[in-house]
Every structure is written in structure tokens, then in C-alpha cells.
Design a protein around this motif. Structure first.
Motif, short mmCIF file in Angstrom:
data_model
loop_
_atom_site.label_atom_id
_atom_site.label_comp_id
_atom_site.label_asym_id
_atom_site.label_seq_id
_atom_site.Cartn_x
_atom_site.Cartn_y
_atom_site.Cartn_z
N GLU A 5 1.03 -1.16 -0.15
CA GLU A 5 0.14 -0.05 -0.02
C GLU A 5 0.77 1.33 0.01
O GLU A 5 2.07 1.41 0.63
N THR A 7 0.29 5.98 -0.36
CA THR A 7 -0.60 6.95 -0.35
C THR A 7 -0.20 7.79 -1.75
O THR A 7 0.82 8.01 -1.90
N ALA A 84 -8.81 11.50 -6.49
CA ALA A 84 -7.99 10.24 -6.03
C ALA A 84 -6.70 10.78 -5.07
O ALA A 84 -6.18 9.93 -4.32
N SER A 87 -5.50 9.32 -1.55
CA SER A 87 -6.10 7.87 -1.16
C SER A 87 -5.07 7.05 -1.12
O SER A 87 -3.88 7.10 -1.56
N LYS A 88 -5.32 5.86 -0.48
CA LYS A 88 -4.60 4.67 -0.53
C LYS A 88 -4.63 3.95 -1.65
O LYS A 88 -5.72 3.75 -2.20
N VAL A 89 -3.50 3.41 -2.33
CA VAL A 89 -3.67 2.48 -3.23
C VAL A 89 -2.95 1.34 -2.91
O VAL A 89 -1.88 1.19 -2.10
N THR A 90 -3.73 0.28 -3.28
CA THR A 90 -3.37 -1.11 -2.81
C THR A 90 -3.03 -1.74 -4.17
O THR A 90 -3.33 -1.90 -5.13
N ASN A 102 -7.57 2.16 -6.00
CA ASN A 102 -7.75 2.93 -5.00
C ASN A 102 -9.35 3.13 -5.03
O ASN A 102 -10.01 2.53 -5.80
N PRO A 103 -10.01 3.91 -4.04
CA PRO A 103 -11.63 4.05 -4.08
C PRO A 103 -11.89 4.51 -5.35
O PRO A 103 -13.17 4.80 -5.59
N TYR A 104 -11.05 5.33 -6.45
CA TYR A 104 -11.61 5.99 -7.33
C TYR A 104 -11.18 5.52 -9.00
O TYR A 104 -11.88 5.63 -9.78
N SER A 106 -8.95 2.03 -10.89
CA SER A 106 -7.92 0.91 -10.71
C SER A 106 -7.61 0.53 -12.04
O SER A 106 -8.16 0.72 -13.09
#
Length: 155
Positions: A5, A7, A84, A87-90, A102-104, A106
Motif C-alpha cells: 500500500e 498514498t 484520487a 487516497s490509499k492505493v493497494t 484505490n477508491p476512485y 484501478s
């Protein structure tokens, strides 16, 4: 399977621009365009005696210079105002694909779709048929980087 992860923050965007720019198309100023616009402007002012057109062309040349000089802060600012930002990126990496979400937004790159991987000083540029993505080495451990480079060589 590797999972990491990070940010999306200003330092990440700055690193992304700096490392990607070296391999981009706009990494050199357009001297020919600036010179051509300036020459046309001078010809318009002194040859055609049309000051408005000449000044317009010279101003276009100046704008081209300014846009090249401020391309990094402009790009980073645009990324910072995106939803974005922050936000956290996995990132998930396995034998089949690289997936970042991320929530916005992929993206998923299957290994067979990846055309090349370039290791820079601070990260990896991953090129596929659908575009390019940058992954920072600060978001990956050494074992993951070795796996990515080995996967690309095997495909």
C-alpha cells in the motif's frame, strides 16, 4: 502474491513525474517551434508591417517557453486537485497480473499484455498495450521488484 500500500500524495506525484519524464516525448523543449514562431512574428512586424499578428506569434512563442518551464508544477497541481489525491492505493502482484486500486480508479496489467518494464533510480515504469504506470520502489520491497523483473523476462 505480493501486496503493498502507498498514498497518492505530492511527493509521490513529483517522483512519478521526475522518473517518467526521462522516457517521455516532452522531455526536451521545442526549440524549432519557438524559433519558427519568433521568426514569423518578426517577419510579420518588420516585413508585413502587421504588429498585431507579429506580437501574437511572439507571445505564442513565449507561452510555449513558459509551458515547458512550468510543466512539472502544472502536472503535479492537476494531480493534487483530482479526487484520487490523498487516497490509499493497494498494489497486488501475482503470477498472472499486476493490479492497483484505490477508491476512485484501478488498473490491471496481465503479464502477457506488458510490453516492457524499465527500472529507474526510484521506481518501475510498466508499459502495456493500454498505457503506462509508475510504481515507486518505496512502495515495493526488493523481493517484489525482483519478481516483477523476472516475470517480465519470462513472458
Amino acid at each position: 502474491m505480493y501486496k503493498h500500500e502507498f498514498t497518492l500524495d505530492k511527493p509521490y506525484y513529483q517522483e512519478c513525474f521526475d522518473e517518467s519524464e526521462k522516457f517521455g516525448k516532452a522531455n526536451k523543449p521545442k526549440y524549432a517551434l519557438v524559433g519558427f514562431l519568433t521568426l514569423l512574428g518578426l517577419v510579420s512586424i518588420y516585413g508585413l508591417e502587421n504588429g498585431y499578428l507579429g506580437n501574437f506569434l511572439i507571445i505564442l512563442a513565449v507561452i510555449e517557453c513558459v509551458s515547458y518551464y512550468y510543466r512539472r508544477p502544472w502536472w503535479v497541481a492537476r494531480q493534487m486537485i483530482s479526487r484520487a489525491s490523498g487516497s490509499k492505493v493497494t498494489v497486488e502482484i501475482d503470477e498472472d497480473k499486476i493490479k492497483a486500486a484505490n477508491p476512485y480508479k484501478s488498473f490491471v496489467f496481465n503479464w502477457q499484455d506488458i510490453t516492457k518494464v524499465i527500472k529507474t533510480d526510484k521506481g518501475l515504469l510498466i508499459y502495456s498495450l493500454r498505457g503506462a504506470q509508475y510504481l515507486s520502489l518505496s512502495a515495493l520491497d526488493d523481493e517484489t521488484v525482483k519478481f516483477i523483473l523476472a516475470q517480465k523476462k519470462s513472458h
